[in-house]
Design an enzyme around this catalytic site. Sequence first.
Site, mmCIF file in Angstrom:
data_model
loop_
_atom_site.group_PDB
_atom_site.id
_atom_site.type_symbol
_atom_site.label_atom_id
_atom_site.label_comp_id
_atom_site.label_asym_id
_atom_site.label_seq_id
_atom_site.Cartn_x
_atom_site.Cartn_y
_atom_site.Cartn_z
ATOM 1 N N CYS A 140 -40.775 28.130 -34.824
ATOM 2 C CA CYS A 140 -40.764 28.236 -33.366
ATOM 3 C C CYS A 140 -39.329 28.146 -32.841
ATOM 4 O O CYS A 140 -38.545 29.062 -33.046
ATOM 5 C CB CYS A 140 -41.680 27.187 -32.753
ATOM 6 S SG CYS A 140 -42.142 27.552 -31.040
ATOM 7 N N HIS B 115 -47.053 27.380 -35.901
ATOM 8 C CA HIS B 115 -46.803 26.003 -36.342
ATOM 9 C C HIS B 115 -47.773 25.585 -37.457
ATOM 10 O O HIS B 115 -48.777 24.919 -37.191
ATOM 11 C CB HIS B 115 -46.983 25.044 -35.162
ATOM 12 C CG HIS B 115 -45.902 25.103 -34.136
ATOM 13 N ND1 HIS B 115 -44.749 24.369 -34.229
ATOM 14 C CD2 HIS B 115 -45.813 25.817 -32.997
ATOM 15 C CE1 HIS B 115 -43.985 24.613 -33.174
ATOM 16 N NE2 HIS B 115 -44.607 25.490 -32.417
ATOM 17 N N GLU C 13 -47.403 23.228 -39.500
ATOM 18 C CA GLU C 13 -47.390 21.771 -39.632
ATOM 19 C C GLU C 13 -48.464 21.082 -38.799
ATOM 20 O O GLU C 13 -48.787 19.914 -39.038
ATOM 21 C CB GLU C 13 -46.010 21.212 -39.268
ATOM 22 C CG GLU C 13 -45.683 21.155 -37.786
ATOM 23 C CD GLU C 13 -45.164 22.447 -37.199
ATOM 24 O OE1 GLU C 13 -44.631 22.417 -36.074
ATOM 25 O OE2 GLU C 13 -45.287 23.496 -37.863
#
Length: 233
Positions: free
Chosen positions: A87, A204, A206
């Site tokens: 990002c 994302h 994560e």
Amino acid sequence: MKSAVLVFPGINRERDMARALRLCAGSEPAMVWHTETSLPDGTDLVVLPGGFSYGDYLRCGAIAARAPIMDAVRAFAANGGLVLGICNGFQILCESGLLPGVLMRNAGLKFICKDAYIRVERADTPFTSGYTTGQVIRVPVAHGEGNYMADSETIARLEGERRILFRYTAPDGALSPEWNMNGSIYAIAGILNERGNVLGMMPHPENHVEPEIGLTDGRGLFAGLGHWLDGAH
């Protein structure tokens, strides 16, 4: 695997990233402040997490790209070290010259925060060894400037050299304008540098690594990195 997560003023995903590395790759990352001029000895992986470095003033990532630590990151990448930007991290990598192109305002001119489906274009890289080629994973996006653009020569080179690693697709893996939520050219969600050791991506992974949250599609990226680097030592 010895990892380092960079921290800039305004970055807000560094703890999410550290947790994903800890849970999925067994790595306890060093948190490296932007004013440092060197990376910890023995670093295998540098991560630039998401957020809003310097409030996204000027252009997203433009100020962070000029932070003292970025000279060390450029040297690290030049020596073959693995670098992952997610990002805002992707934006910083583009602004710092480590990746080509630029991330523009989303086509709809609105901030997008939702799950996206992205297709893994190849599984023979350190970043995608935990997946299979053509696999579609579901991970969140949260950005206002995720519309990847580059000149026609750069796009042709990215395509020809198989450096487009992720694309926005429908759940079945089909390319469709309605699923390319930010308008990125060729539905690009993530790209590699020429050497293949630097990845920038907007989604994302994560944030989808724990079953308690719902989905675990992001685990493959971090677990794959861990296995890849463990095998390299």
